[in-house]
Design an enzyme around this catalytic site. Structure first.
Site, PDB file in Angstrom:
ATOM      1  N   HIS A 296      -2.729  10.973   0.800  1.00  0.00           N
ATOM      2  CA  HIS A 296      -2.227  10.744   2.148  1.00  0.00           C
ATOM      3  C   HIS A 296      -1.641  12.080   2.632  1.00  0.00           C
ATOM      4  CE1 HIS A 296      -0.779   7.365   4.984  1.00  0.00           C
ATOM      5  NE2 HIS A 296      -0.474   8.506   5.593  1.00  0.00           N
TER       6      HIS A 296
ATOM      7  N   ARG B 272       0.856  -1.191   0.000  1.00  0.00           N
ATOM      8  CA  ARG B 272       0.000   0.000   0.000  1.00  0.00           C
ATOM      9  C   ARG B 272       0.897   1.247   0.000  1.00  0.00           C
ATOM     10  NH1 ARG B 272      -2.213   3.154   4.633  1.00  0.00           N
ATOM     11  NH2 ARG B 272      -3.864   4.444   3.759  1.00  0.00           N
TER      12      ARG B 272
ATOM     13  N   TYR C 166      -4.259   1.909  15.986  1.00  0.00           N
ATOM     14  CA  TYR C 166      -3.008   1.912  16.751  1.00  0.00           C
ATOM     15  C   TYR C 166      -3.220   1.717  18.254  1.00  0.00           C
ATOM     16  CZ  TYR C 166      -0.627   3.318  12.518  1.00  0.00           C
ATOM     17  OH  TYR C 166      -0.124   3.320  11.250  1.00  0.00           O
TER      18      TYR C 166
ATOM     19  N   GLU D  97      -3.528  -0.060   8.110  1.00  0.00           N
ATOM     20  CA  GLU D  97      -2.363   0.308   8.932  1.00  0.00           C
ATOM     21  C   GLU D  97      -2.536  -0.243  10.335  1.00  0.00           C
ATOM     22  OE1 GLU D  97      -1.277   4.474   9.215  1.00  0.00           O
ATOM     23  OE2 GLU D  97      -1.655   4.769   7.078  1.00  0.00           O
TER      24      GLU D  97
ATOM     25  N   ASN E 179      -7.521   1.753   9.974  1.00  0.00           N
ATOM     26  CA  ASN E 179      -6.229   1.971  10.634  1.00  0.00           C
ATOM     27  C   ASN E 179      -6.461   1.980  12.134  1.00  0.00           C
ATOM     28  OD1 ASN E 179      -5.274   2.357   8.071  1.00  0.00           O
ATOM     29  ND2 ASN E 179      -4.575   4.460   8.374  1.00  0.00           N
TER      30      ASN E 179
ATOM     31  N   GLU F 140      -7.213   8.535   6.205  1.00  0.00           N
ATOM     32  CA  GLU F 140      -7.486   9.198   7.487  1.00  0.00           C
ATOM     33  C   GLU F 140      -7.955  10.641   7.322  1.00  0.00           C
ATOM     34  OE1 GLU F 140      -4.226   8.751  10.190  1.00  0.00           O
ATOM     35  OE2 GLU F 140      -4.339   6.576  10.206  1.00  0.00           O
TER      36      GLU F 140
HETATM   37  C1  FCB Z   1      -1.152   7.208  10.732  1.00  0.00           C
HETATM   38  C2  FCB Z   1      -0.728   7.730   9.384  1.00  0.00           C
HETATM   39  C3  FCB Z   1       0.600   7.199   8.925  1.00  0.00           C
HETATM   40  C4  FCB Z   1       1.587   7.097  10.056  1.00  0.00           C
HETATM   41  C5  FCB Z   1       0.991   6.354  11.219  1.00  0.00           C
HETATM   42  C6  FCB Z   1       1.938   6.145  12.387  1.00  0.00           C
HETATM   43  O1  FCB Z   1      -2.024   8.109  11.338  1.00  0.00           O
HETATM   44  O2  FCB Z   1      -1.684   7.428   8.399  1.00  0.00           O
HETATM   45  O3  FCB Z   1       1.063   8.018   7.876  1.00  0.00           O
HETATM   46  O4  FCB Z   1       2.028   8.362  10.412  1.00  0.00           O
HETATM   47  O5  FCB Z   1      -0.144   7.025  11.679  1.00  0.00           O
END
Ligand code: FCB
Length: 465
Positions: A131, A87, A305, A370, A303, A176
């Protein structure tokens, strides 16, 4: 602060459905460098990163990891890892240096060479059109706060599809949009660095409108694997006090539902509409917009985290909120180990999130576009990069995906963030997310232990058939 709870027994026993896509992700400004090569025009991230005080130690993406010239080597690394997909994003201002009008063929040629290299190695390209790097010329004309930018985005999508549609099957419009809209225009920690709730609400709606217009344009050109990538942060109230519960509702509204719900249903959530109007920053919806925003998709990019715990409280000085009308809301420091970003680690929240999205957007396949973690990696005397915390994070989150699948979520793929250490936006080069270590002085690439662990999962998956 670090977790050593590595659970190697997870790999290679992780079971994914046949045909599951395994990849890694990057973004143009974070890796390409070569910012003034082959006619590329400036983007808002060039401007922002060169603004004194805007980024960590003034770091910029001017050089990044030189992927613009080193891409053949980087594609070989992907092949060595056994990735089935990659990607990446296209830099709008390489293709249309002024954002609209004149097409720069040399910019398109770069992406054609990259795609051909990927296809030659049997790696499927997954292309993201945006992006975060809006051409500066469009920012000068009002940026995402201006409705016209949505139409310019659809034009740009058609240009890129015209050049690459014969060889790229999987297309994503935006990465995002929450970050583009709210980090870019509310907290100002990202380009274009504004702190203006009205602009933030306008940017939100115009990003979603641009997504819908581009989706319609690509669909009419015959595209059959179309998606968008949203970033989700589960928001949990710190206590069951009504004000904390309401604070979590408000942040969940703007972080998660304000983007997913209109795309999935063609309506903004009523409570979010009311919150924004009460803050004097209404969404500038015109007749017909919501039907465009809800243009049918083939998959949703997720995405993830970390999760967040939310309460009403006094915000620390110098930490403006990213959320409109939420000056009275704080996100608490996570309990337990954190990554170098300061983010907590919650694979269980990932499983629950995927099941929630699956119920909010029924029938829409999910792709993890992500997921990853930053750690203070170094090349050891033995020449390797030992990153047990990243390996543990990776394997536990892969396991979380398998649990969501077992629970009924239709998840079709996983892209690790990121292939390479790279320019982590306002945090500069201090945050390393790569499976592959990059020595920024020499541009030397070294596979980290986590890359070997990921390759092992992929190998076991292939052998399972
Ligand atoms: C996301 C972004 C990516 C990277 C990660 C850690 O928010 O899409 O570009 O910075 O975080």
């Amino acid at each position: 602060m670090t977790s050593t709870d590595v659970r190697p027994e997870l790999a290679p026993g992780l079971a994914f459905p046949p045909g599951f896509t395994f990849g890694a992700a990057t973004a143009a400004y974070q890796i390409e460098g070569a910012v003034d090569v082959d006619g590329r025009g400036p983007s808002i991230w060039d401007t922002f990163s060169h603004t004194p005080g805007a980024t960590y130690l003034g770091h910029t993406g001017d050089v990044a990891v030189e992927h613009y010239t080193r891409y053949p080597q980087d594609v070989r690394l992907m092949a060595d890892l056994g990735l089935s997909a990659y990607r990446f994003s296209v830099a709008w201002s390489r293709v249309l240096p002024e954002g609209a009008g004149r097409v720069e063929q040399r910019g398109l040629d770069f992406y054609r060479r990259l795609v051909d290299e990927l296809l030659g190695q049997g790696i499927e390209p997954w292309l993201t059109l945006y992006h975060w790097d809006l051409p500066q010329a469009l920012q000068d004309a009002g940026g995402w706060a201006a409705r016209d930018t949505a139409a310019r985005f659809a034009d740009y999508a058609e240009v890129v599809h015209g050049a690459l549609g014969d060889r790229v099957r999987h297309w994503s419009t935006l990465n995002e949009p929450m970050c583009s809209a709210l980090l870019g225009h509310m907290s100002g920690q990202h380009a274009p660095g504004q702190q203006d709730p009205v602009a933030a609400a306008r940017a939100t709606h115009h990003l979603l409108l641009g997504h819908g217009l581009a989706t319609q344009a690509l669909r009419s050109r015959g595209a059959d694997s179309l998606g968008v990538t949203l970033n989700f942060t589960p928001m949990t109230p710190a206590t069951d006090r009504p004000e904390d519960v309401d604070a979590a509702r408000r942040l969940d509204g703007q972080q998660n539902r304000m983007f997913l719900v209109p795309i999935a249903t063609g309506e903004y959530p009523a409570d979010v509409v009311a919150d924004l109007a009460a803050a004097g920053a209404p969404l500038p919806v015109e007749d017909g917009d919501l039907a465009v925003i809800a243009a049918p998709l083939d998959w949703l990019g997720v995405n993830y985290y970390f999760e967040s715990t939310v309460a009403v409280g006094e915000r620390p000085a110098g930490r403006p909120t990213s959320f409109i009308g939420a000056e009275d809301v704080v996100e608490l420091e996570p309990e337990g180990p954190t990554t170098t970003m300061g983010w907590g680690i919650s694979p269980g929240a990932f499983t629950r999130l995927l099941l929630r999205i699956a119920s909010q957007a029924p029938g829409l396949p999910l792709v993890i576009t992500e997921n990853g973690s930053a750690w203070p990696d170094e090349v050891s005397d033995d020449g390797a990069v030992h990153d047990p915390e990243r390996t543990d994070y990776l394997l536990r989150h892969l396991e979380a995906v398998t649990e969501a699948i077992e629970g009924g979520a239709d998840v079709r793929g996983y892209f690790a963030w990121s292939l390479l250490d790279n320019y982590e936006w306002a945090r500069g080069y201090a945050q390393r997310f790569g499976l592959v270590h990059v020595d920024y002085a020499t541009q030397q690439r070294t596979l980290k232990d986590s890359a070997h662990a990921y390759a092992e999962v992929l190998r076991a998956h292939r052998e399972q058939g």
